[in-house]
Enzyme design. Structure first.
Site, short mmCIF file in Angstrom:
data_model
loop_
_atom_site.label_atom_id
_atom_site.label_comp_id
_atom_site.label_asym_id
_atom_site.label_seq_id
_atom_site.Cartn_x
_atom_site.Cartn_y
_atom_site.Cartn_z
N HIS A 77 -30.66 -41.13 30.53
CA HIS A 77 -29.49 -41.75 29.91
C HIS A 77 -29.05 -40.86 28.75
O HIS A 77 -29.88 -40.18 28.14
CB HIS A 77 -29.88 -43.15 29.41
CG HIS A 77 -28.76 -44.00 28.95
ND1 HIS A 77 -28.15 -43.85 27.72
CD2 HIS A 77 -28.12 -45.05 29.54
CE1 HIS A 77 -27.21 -44.76 27.57
NE2 HIS A 77 -27.15 -45.49 28.66
N GLN A 136 -35.16 -49.74 30.99
CA GLN A 136 -35.06 -50.34 32.32
C GLN A 136 -36.41 -50.80 32.87
O GLN A 136 -36.44 -51.63 33.78
CB GLN A 136 -34.43 -49.35 33.31
CG GLN A 136 -32.99 -48.98 33.01
CD GLN A 136 -32.02 -50.15 33.15
OE1 GLN A 136 -32.32 -51.16 33.79
NE2 GLN A 136 -30.85 -50.02 32.55
N LYS A 158 -31.66 -56.31 27.68
CA LYS A 158 -31.89 -56.04 29.09
C LYS A 158 -33.01 -56.91 29.67
O LYS A 158 -33.24 -56.92 30.87
CB LYS A 158 -32.20 -54.56 29.31
CG LYS A 158 -31.02 -53.64 28.99
CD LYS A 158 -31.29 -52.21 29.35
CE LYS A 158 -30.20 -51.28 28.83
NZ LYS A 158 -28.91 -51.48 29.51
#
Length: 414
Positions: free
Chosen positions: A125, A206, A229
């Protein structure tokens, strides 16, 4: 099959009971960008602001002491969640991006010089690339990329060995790619980093929501994560750092609360982790993040990981039956961590997302803040469906049915 967890979320409860207004019938397949929040998180935050609202860490009255206790209990919850040795190894930040920047500024700027190397992967990212580019410009260090197999997303042992060497001072890698969905061999990469004398950083934005994370087993020196998240609030994240490293680092931000003593000429810093948390802390958000962690832990990370894999397999198996659909990355849903990225021949990913939005399906389209990976794969943009434990087989089937019509709706006659 009924999904019993949806009733825990005001967002999905309203949809399932046909009371969602503009969101009526919406299929939410964008959890990799942000997860939805359950009642228990919203209630925990409301309870804090309604009954414990005071500036933590400062007041000597009972309300402030209760606010401090709630904040520090949240820190302990995060520490336990990723198996840190102690709560003091958890620094609250705004998100994983700020956590990575903290390490870049506080460790990178003070420890790197010309000729040193920082090693990342091609699938990072931007939050795990741009800070290191800045460090390289300021110190003369060099940024090196480990590349992956373009079909499977796997980083080979040979690639690890060739890119991590005696010049490497920092190895910073994503645990789970937000585009390919692959889980990188972080333990193996960390061993190579430490063998070379480098510090090892893991971007867990993630991974933390979808699988059990043990920072001691990984032997990460730093681990970054975001609350939003994993069903927590936006604007709160955490950085795990080994205490020995945190003790030696200079603060990233300076101001109130992170100081021990101030004179006209200088200042000394508070103890770890408080020296990294300048100003009034986001206590209500920390409480919400802790509530989210307790909630997903009560479901079980093993169960979540299994559900995500099964649903990703359902999507991928269905997509393989639709002509002109190209799956980006591994074709096995068990290796995708609930993230399925794809393109449709002749239909721009932005149009894919727009057409699906008209069918009440929310997916992401674009470069996903991973442009070097797109350049490497020769994909300027892709579409991405990302799943979580609150998504259903019926939603997956509805998505596949609408996906099969995209080229027709775009004017193609297959």
């Amino acid at each position: 099959m009924e999904n019993k967890y949806r009733k825990d979320f005001p967002f999905f409860k309203a949809i399932d009971e046909n009371e969602a207004g503009e969101n009526k019938g919406l299929v939410y397949f964008d959890t990799a960008a942000t997860a939805q929040r359950p009642f228990i998180v919203l209630n925990a935050m409301t309870h804090f602001y309604a009954t414990e609202n005071a500036n933590p860490l400062r007041g000597l009255y009972s309300l402030s002491e209760r606010a401090t206790l709630a904040y520090e209990n949240a820190r302990a919850t995060v520490a336990n969640f990723i198996n840190a040795k102690e709560s003091a190894e958890i620094v609250f930040t705004r998100n994983a991006s700020e956590s990575l920047n903290l390490v870049a500024y506080s460790w990178g700027l003070n420890n790197l010089k010309a000729g040193d190397e920082i090693c990342v992967t091609i699938m990072e990212h931007h939050s795990n690339i741009v800070p290191w580019q800045m460090i390289c410009k300021k110190t003369g260090a060099k940024l090196v990329f480990m590349e992956c197999d373009k079909e499977t997303g796997i980083i080979s042992d040979e690639e690890i060995a060739s890119k991590i060497n005696s010049h490497t001072k920092i190895v910073s890698v994503v645990h789970v790619s937000n585009v390919l969905g692959v889980t990188n061999p972080v333990k193996k990469i960390g061993e190579a980093a430490h063998a070379a004398g480098a510090i090892f950083i893991v971007d867990g934005a993630q991974s933390a929501p979808h699988m059990k994370v043990d920072v001691q087993d990984i032997n990460a020196d730093f681990f970054a994560m975001s609350g939003h998240k994993l069903c927590g609030p936006m604007g709160i994240g955490a950085l795990y750092g080994k205490r020995a490293l945190l003790e030696k680092m200079e603060p990233f931000l300076r101001g109130g609360e992170m100081i021990e003593y101030v004179t006209r000429e200088t200042a000394t810093w508070a103890e770890v982790p408080h020296k990294f948390e300048a100003g009034t802390v986001s206590a209500g958000d920390a409480v919400g993040m802790a509530a989210a962690i307790r909630y997903i832990s009560s479901i079980g990370l093993d169960k979540i990981e299994k559900h995500d894999a099964a649903l990703a397999c359902r999507l991928i198996d269905g997509m393989k039956q639709i002509p002109h659909i190209n799956i980006i990355g591994p074709k096995d849903g068990n290796k995708r961590c609930g993230i399925v990225t794809f393109t449709v021949d002749g239909v721009h990913p932005h149009d894919v997302a727009t057409l699906l939005s008209e069918e009440h399906i929310a997916i992401r389209a674009g470069h996903h803040c991973a442009q070097p990976l797109g350049q490497y794969l020769q994909q300027t943009a892709t579409a991405r469906a990302s799943l979580y434990f609150y998504n259903t087989e019926a939603e997956a089937d509805y998505f596949l049915e609408k996906l099969s019509h995209l080229r027709e709706w775009s004017g193609f006659k297959d």
